[in-house]
Design an enzyme around this catalytic site. Structure first.
Site, PDB file in Angstrom:
ATOM      1  CE  LYS A   1     -18.604 -26.423   5.463  1.00 46.36           C
ATOM      2  NZ  LYS A   1     -18.838 -25.350   6.293  1.00 46.36           N
ATOM      3  CG  HIS A   2     -15.184 -27.575  -1.910  1.00 46.51           C
ATOM      4  ND1 HIS A   2     -13.769 -27.757  -1.883  1.00 46.51           N
ATOM      5  CD2 HIS A   2     -15.815 -26.099  -2.180  1.00 46.51           C
ATOM      6  CE1 HIS A   2     -13.430 -26.931  -1.857  1.00 46.51           C
ATOM      7  NE2 HIS A   2     -14.219 -25.782  -1.295  1.00 46.51           N
TER       8      HIS A   2
END
Length: 372
Positions: free
Chosen positions: A181-182
């Site tokens: 994920k970011h």
């Protein structure tokens, strides 16, 4: 072998982890959990943030916090990760599925109203692969029918819908901080909402439903779904680099799009839709129906060339675990079925280099040249 994802941990991660270790606060107590929660709540524009062990835990708690049960129905996209479905099924509620939109690869919001019945308690929009769900129709239907919105923004950290942060729309919204994920904490997740009572219930459910006045007396079963201070320390350091991470993801996605644009045999990830530009959480592609291979065969060929790729989700209406329970018998959702069989995504991690990206593109082109 180029990995499908490699996180970038070049901020304050080591500094904050050392603070945890030196202070002795490595469990769910300590300052970093609260600091991470506050940072996310402020960024998304929500009143409450509740950090949990992972994104699936966030969904479990969201469903339980809304007190879903056997008399209820929840509408979700069939093309999603099984965590979304399992969180609902475990409450005893029934799933009502909708297909995907070929234009955005998200749930087809035009199918939601037909799925609403007198038993519908919630809609779960799931933002996937880089573009958000068209939320205006979802919110209008939820208001019209008096039902809740459980927003899964796990793949949309930092993405916006008409300029407003994803994760700010649901009555309760869920994030994941898995390694791809970011914001990556290895595992980890978060629940966001504005309702005080809902937030208090979510906090209780993540912590075994301890009673404040008598800790080891329980009136309800919860989970030990707490986030550790170590995870939160990494999460806070990752949050500080979020804007740079989003810019890097968009750069990678746009470069893939340029290098593969016009290549016969491929449908590339949508660049944009009327309400958002693609954030390119990953770079997905769908094989043309004319190709005599499916996504699994394509992934095998790419692996032989030293490039890892990952398939799209397998639809909920075709999951063996649900079919064995007698769910979704005879249901078909053609867009999701095609995506699951012919969709895959290329290496998309923040640490991906241009040389690795060039190798992945060359492998895709060489694979297609075998058939075209």
């Amino acid at each position: 072998m180029i990995p499908v994802n490699e996180p970038l941990l070049d901020g304050n991660e080591k500094i904050y982890l050392n603070e945890c270790i030196e202070s002795g606060w490595i469990s769910s107590d300590g300052a970093f959990v609260e600091r991470f929660e506050r940072a996310m709540a402020n960024y998304v524009g929500r009143k409450h943030a509740i950090a949990v062990a992972n994104g699936s835990a966030a969904l479990d708690i969201a469903a339980a916090a809304l007190q879903l049960g056997p008399d209820d129905e929840v509408i979700i996209p069939t093309h999603t990760i099984i965590s979304c479905a399992s969180a609902i099924v475990r409450t005893g509620a029934r799933l009502r599925l909708v297909d995907s939109s070929p234009d955005t690869w998200n749930m087809d919001v035009t199918q939601i109203e037909a799925a609403i019945t007198s038993r519908t308690r919630a809609i779960m929009p799931v933002h996937t692969f880089g573009l958000p769900v068209d939320m205006a129709p979802v919110l209008a239907l939820a208001k019209k029918h008096g039902i809740a919105v459980i927003e899964d923004a796990a793949q949309a950290i930092g993405q916006t819908y008409d300029g407003r942060q994803c994760g700010s729309f649901g009555d309760i919204s869920c994030f994941s901080f898995y390694a791809n994920k970011h914001i990556a904490t290895g595992e980890g997740g978060m629940i966001l909402c504005d309702d005080d009572a809902l937030a208090a219930r979510a906090r209780s459910l993540r912590n075994l439903c301890f009673k404040p006045e008598r800790r080891f007396v329980h009136e309800e079963l919860g989970w030990n779904y707490r986030m550790s201070s170590l995870q939160a320390a990494v999460g806070l350091a990752q949050f500080e680099k979020l804007d740079a991470h989003i810019a890097r993801k968009r750069q990678l996605g746009q470069r893939y799009e340029t290098l593969l644009r016009g290549v016969r045999g491929l449908e590339l990830a949508p660049v944009a839709c009327p309400y958002a530009d693609n954030i390119y959480w990953v770079f997905g592609l769908i094989l043309d129906d004319s190709l005599p291979i499916d996504a699994d065969q394509a992934r095998s060929m790419l692996a032989d060339a030293g490039v890892s790729a990952r398939p799209f989700f397998w639809p909920m209406h075709e999951q063996p675990v649900f079919l064995k329970q007698g769910l979704f018998d005879g249901e078909h959702y053609p867009v999701a079925e095609r995506m699951s069989r012919r969709g895959l995504y290329l290496p998309s991690g923040l640490a991906l280099t241009e040389a690795q990206q060039d190798k992945a593109v060359a492998a895709v082109r060489n694979m297609l040249a075998t058939f075209l």
